[in-house]
Design a protein around this motif. Structure first.
Motif: not given
Length: 108
Positions: A47-61, A69-77
């Motif tokens: 069963r999945l507890l969390a994902h991790a990945r690289l991210g880049l928001d070059a033009y947004g907020d 580094v994005v840590i996503d537990d399925g309910s929050e990032e």
């Protein structure tokens, strides 16, 4: 963008197909790397507890922030700076050692 296609160079680690995503505004473009999963055994599968990945928001907020580094537990990032991600990794290592100690006690 707004009916006109433009070229945006992705970081070497980006695996997002921005053409297929059909993003209409620059602020909607987020570069994302491959995910690594933290899973726990249980039932017939893991069963999945969390994902991790690289991210880049070059033009947004988060524009101008640089890769994170994005840590996503399925309910929050959670978007962590590289320093915060290293601190998180150190805490995970400490947690792993505590889980090992608990497993050894339970097996004894």
């Amino acid at each position: 963008m707004n009916g006109r296609q433009i070229f945006i160079e992705c970081p070497s680690w980006c695996v997002t197909d921005h053409v297929a995503a059909n993003e209409w505004h620059l602020k909607d473009i987020e570069h994302a790397g491959e995910m690594t999963d933290l899973v726990i055994p249980g039932g017939p599968e893991y069963r999945l507890l969390a994902h991790a990945r690289l991210g880049l928001d070059a033009y947004g907020d988060d524009a101008g922030r640089g890769p994170y580094v994005v840590i996503d537990d399925g309910s929050e990032e959670y978007r962590l700076t590289p320093a915060e991600a290293l601190q998180h990794a150190d805490r995970l290592i400490a947690h792993v050692e505590q889980v090992r100690q608990l497993a050894r006690r339970a097996a004894a």
